[in-house]
Design an enzyme around this catalytic site. Structure first.
Site, PDB file in Angstrom:
ATOM      1  N   ARG A 161     -24.933 -43.979 -24.555  1.00 39.59           N
ATOM      2  CA  ARG A 161     -24.615 -42.767 -23.752  1.00 39.59           C
ATOM      3  C   ARG A 161     -25.078 -41.637 -24.279  1.00 39.59           C
ATOM      4  NH1 ARG A 161     -19.273 -42.400 -20.183  1.00 39.59           N
ATOM      5  NH2 ARG A 161     -18.426 -41.462 -22.081  1.00 39.59           N
ATOM      6  N   LYS A 263     -23.559 -36.831 -19.958  1.00 39.93           N
ATOM      7  CA  LYS A 263     -22.254 -36.073 -20.270  1.00 39.93           C
ATOM      8  C   LYS A 263     -22.342 -34.787 -20.959  1.00 39.93           C
ATOM      9  CE  LYS A 263     -17.208 -37.833 -21.513  1.00 39.93           C
ATOM     10  NZ  LYS A 263     -16.722 -37.549 -20.177  1.00 39.93           N
ATOM     11  N   GLU A 299     -17.776 -38.835  -7.374  1.00 36.50           N
ATOM     12  CA  GLU A 299     -16.877 -38.840  -8.517  1.00 36.50           C
ATOM     13  C   GLU A 299     -15.731 -37.998  -8.374  1.00 36.50           C
ATOM     14  OE1 GLU A 299     -17.865 -38.394 -12.499  1.00 36.50           O
ATOM     15  OE2 GLU A 299     -19.922 -38.784 -12.169  1.00 36.50           O
TER      16      GLU A 299
END
Length: 417
Positions: A161, A263, A299
């Site tokens: 990721r 992220k 989210e």
């Protein structure tokens, strides 16, 4: 990760509602548990492999490394734990002993890093991360077993990721192998800070940032990969007790084509205003909607969301605005293995309000059952105590696996000792 598709926008397809998922299989081959020798000056005994090693600590201000020879004590020596009130450990920063640092220049590759004493780092006022937000972070945990083993949960997924995010942010990144080795070294160097079994975990925070000086808008000329750790308890003070969410209708966490699916550090500063307002009203956190139609779930501030109706568990599809959570991915596989039907698709607010059960997932929280949702002034509660049977079942299954209490049939656990 969960999905390789990155949609250009939110255009729900009425014929695209049911994607049944089976257990995923990782194609990344982990390095075997190793110890490369980077250890630290200590006033407590350490359990190391049965050979001697040397520890090499880099000096940021010098190209010459300071080398320290460390002899390994007998392998049956148990480390002395740090002096902490483990029974009252919250989710906050505790300064530990060592951090890991590795650097490289733009257009080059990360090569050699090492452990340094935990402490402040020096950055130019014109560093890329400070001026233009060129930075990413990850989060994972280490657990201590009753037999003394130390466990990591799917660290290669965090590495993958990070690499995906680095490509989007025009940054070089460590290889999967470099990432995993650096995590292992950092955890072992801070072994005394890993909570006793059942008392918490060692939270691991890798950072990748543009540390080089840059004035005009451009990728930084230098990058730093850094890992620090902290012992933690529950993220929400309620623990597995239900949390209470409010649906945000005006502010949005991410937009199509943006960076919501990686992220990056900027994703989190953007939620602070809505989150602070929600907490001032007594809510635990905020649930965000899509920025186009304002009716599809996205989210919570730092968690993925799941909706349960009967034997079907639904979660918003990964489409470029939602972070592909590793706990999310793991919960999907665990749920499928236990006989649930799992769907990744567009989930509406109406479905949320009509659900039997709602829960959130994330590295920090693992699973947080939702006790109530407030939307446009209407409050909907779930169950008598807010902790649904599905949430409890999946939480127990995943945490038992992470802590080494059940057999790892998924091949997700990495043992360090």
């Amino acid at each position: 990760m969960e999905s390789g598709a990155m949609f250009a926008g939110l255009h729900p397809n009425p014929n695209h509602h049911h994607h049944l998922l089976g257990p995923s299989r990782s194609t990344v081959k982990l390095l075997p548990p190793i110890f490369t020798g980077k250890r630290h000056l200590c006033h407590y005994p350490l359990k190391l492999p049965n050979q001697s090693h040397s520890a090499c600590f880099s000096n940021n201000n010098s190209k010459n490394a300071n080398t320290l020879q460390v002899d390994s004590p007998p392998s049956n020596v148990v480390p002395e734990l740090a002096d902490i009130d483990w029974d009252n450990l919250g989710f906050g920063l505790t300064s530990t002993d060592y951090m890991y640092i590795m650097k490289c220049s733009q257009g080059e590759y990360f090569s050699k890093g090492g452990l340094q004493r935990f402490g402040n780092i020096e950055l130019s006022p014109s560093a890329g991360i400070l001026n233009y937000g060129q930075g990413l972070f990850e989060g994972l945990k280490a657990y201590r077993k009753y037999d003394g083993n130390i466990l990591l949960f799917r660290p290669e997924e965090n590495a993958l990721r990070l690499r995906m995010g680095a490509e989007r942010m025009c940054m070089p990144s460590p290889t999967v192998e470099q990432f995993v080795v650096a995590v292992k070294e950092t955890v072992l160097a801070n072994e005394r800070w890993i909570p006793p079994p059942g008392k918490g975990s060692l939270y691991i925070r890798p950072l990748l940032m543009g540390s080089g000086a840059v004035l005009g808008l451009a990728p930084a000329p230098e990058y730093t990969f850094l890992i620090y750790v902290s012992p933690v308890g529950n993220y929400f003070k309620e623990g597995l007790a239900p949390i209470h969410l409010i649906v945000e209708t005006e502010m949005h966490r991410a937009t199509p084509g943006g960076t919501g699916g990686i992220k990056t550090i900027g994703n989190y500063a953007a939620v602070l205003k809505a989150q602070s307002a929600a907490k001032a009203k007594g809510f635990s956190d905020v649930l965000y909607l899509d920025s186009v139609h304002k009716r599809y779930l996205e989210e919570v501030s730092s968690c993925n969301v799941f909706v349960v109706k009967g034997n079907v568990i639904s979660t918003p599809a990964i489409k470029g605005t939602i972070l592909p959570g590793i706990t999310r991915k793991s919960i999907i596989d665990v749920a499928v293995s236990q006989g649930y039907q799992v769907e990744e698709r567009f989930v509406t607010v109406d479905e949320l309000l009509d659900a039997d059960e709602v829960f959130c997932t994330g590295t920090a929280v693992v699973i947080s059952p939702v006790g109530s949702i407030t939307y446009l002034g209407k409050r909907v509660t779930y169950g008598s105590d807010g902790v649904g049977l599905v949430s409890q079942q999946l939480y127990s299954a995943l945490t038992s696996l992470q802590m080494g209490l059940t057999e790892d049939k998924m091949n997700w656990i990495v043992e360090l000792k």
